[in-house]
Write an enzyme that holds these catalytic residues in place. Structure first.
Site, mmCIF file in Angstrom:
data_model
loop_
_atom_site.group_PDB
_atom_site.id
_atom_site.type_symbol
_atom_site.label_atom_id
_atom_site.label_comp_id
_atom_site.label_asym_id
_atom_site.label_seq_id
_atom_site.Cartn_x
_atom_site.Cartn_y
_atom_site.Cartn_z
ATOM 1 N N HIS A 87 3.436 -12.384 -2.389
ATOM 2 C CA HIS A 87 4.589 -11.532 -2.712
ATOM 3 C C HIS A 87 5.499 -12.225 -3.722
ATOM 4 C CE1 HIS A 87 3.485 -10.526 1.545
ATOM 5 N NE2 HIS A 87 3.389 -9.345 0.970
ATOM 6 N N HIS A 110 -2.130 -5.037 -1.987
ATOM 7 C CA HIS A 110 -3.029 -6.161 -1.736
ATOM 8 C C HIS A 110 -4.491 -5.740 -1.616
ATOM 9 C CE1 HIS A 110 0.573 -8.457 -1.088
ATOM 10 N NE2 HIS A 110 0.901 -7.775 0.000
#
Length: 332
Positions: free
Chosen positions: A219, A57
């Protein structure tokens, strides 16, 4: 999968070695554990701020460690939580006698491990408080905010809490202000392509070519609408409608806007989206105090974006605009 990497299993640690080499004046690691990252500078008597979560991320989470923001971060494998033991070591390192505040996203593994770390820190006589960010309006309906995912809007919680801690406020006050920021930010995202986890070598979900999914999580969690890709203005209007009605935001509000790229979206396209956001908010007489555009919370190589709005008052605005200096955010 075409990637600039060596062995997929070394992806995270080699990334971290590069990060430390590039920013050695700002960050370092402790206990010979690359995944326990702390600021290279320490301010005595200041509340320590720690976060953590999975890799994949960047710049979330570790990119926000530095002056005026966070003091430490634990990083796990791609989309995997770091351990409670790692969190404890970072907690001990960044504690300067004023206690430590954990700020992290609303995900089961992170909650479990941060809770364990807090319990272990108590045995070390370190006072720890927690603020859990969850501002993704697509992930749970209004009235069930405690079930929402934490996504790019967590940057605002980091920034405002970091400034409050840098102002040498006590732990309870830093936690209060961080929670206030978390309560006043809302986010929604749209994905245009899936992402590929290096060790898996394939996408962990699918989006048909020419399609999009509004509300998808970072995700690959399911969104709220699938279908053919629409014009950018229409996508922005649909996402903003959900965000604005949720808080709710009102005509005349002061806000900060964050347009976040998910990893494979050109910056030019983020500005196309911001143009429409500015137009919509201007029609509602809403003032944009600070605009943030770029990659703040990515999902590997996913194409898409998210929009975050932070509703401001004088207190939040003060800390939002204070300076900071990290490998990924510099504000003077």
């Amino acid at each position: 999968m075409q990637r600039l990497l060596n062995k997929p299993e070394n992806y995270v640690d080699e990334m971290l070695k590069g990060l430390y080499a590039a920013h050695k004046d700002q960050i370092t690691y402790i206990n010979d554990d690359l995944r326990c990252l702390v600021s290279a500078s320490k301010k005595k008597g200041k509340v320590g701020l720690a976060t953590g979560g999975g890799s994949g991320h960047l710049p979330l989470f570790l990119g926000y460690v530095g002056e005026g923001l966070l003091d430490g971060c634990c990083i796990g494998g791609v989309f995997q939580s770091p351990s409670a033991a790692q969190m404890l070591e970072v907690t001990k390192e960044i504690n300067s006698g004023a206690g430590v505040l954990y700020i992290y996203g609303n995900y089961g593994g992170d909650i479990m491990n941060f809770n364990m770390a807090q319990e272990m820190a108590d045995f070390e006589d370190i006072e720890v408080l927690q603020v859990i960010a969850g501002e993704d309006v697509a992930s749970a309906p209004k009235g069930m905010e405690n079930k929402r995912r934490g996504v790019a809007g967590i940057y605002y919680v980091f920034k405002i809490a970091g400034a409050a801690a840098d102002a040498m406020l006590p732990l309870e006050e830093v936690a209060r202000i961080a929670q206030k920021a978390a309560d006043n930010v809302r986010t929604m995202g749209v994905a245009l392509t899936p992402c590929i986890i290096p060790e898996a070598g394939r996408a962990n979900f699918s989006i048909k070519n020419g399609n999009m999914e509004i509300g998808m999580g970072i995700h690959g969690e399911p969104g709220i609408e699938k279908g053919p890709i629409k014009p950018a203005d229409q996508i922005v209007e649909e996402m903003l409608l959900k965000i604005l009605e949720d808080l709710p935001f009102e005509n005349g509000d002061e806000v900060s806007v964050l347009i976040n790229g998910l990893g494979a979206t050109p910056l030019e396209e983020l500005y196309i989206a911001y143009r429409k956001v500015d137009e919509v908010l201007s029609k509602k007489n809403m003032s944009i105090i600070k605009a943030n555009l770029g990659e703040y919370a990515t999902s590997m190589d996913m194409a898409g974006m998210s929009i975050s709005l932070l509703k401001l008052d004088e207190e939040l605005k003060k800390y939002l605009l204070m300076p900071c200096n990290t490998p990924f955010v510099v504000q003077k």
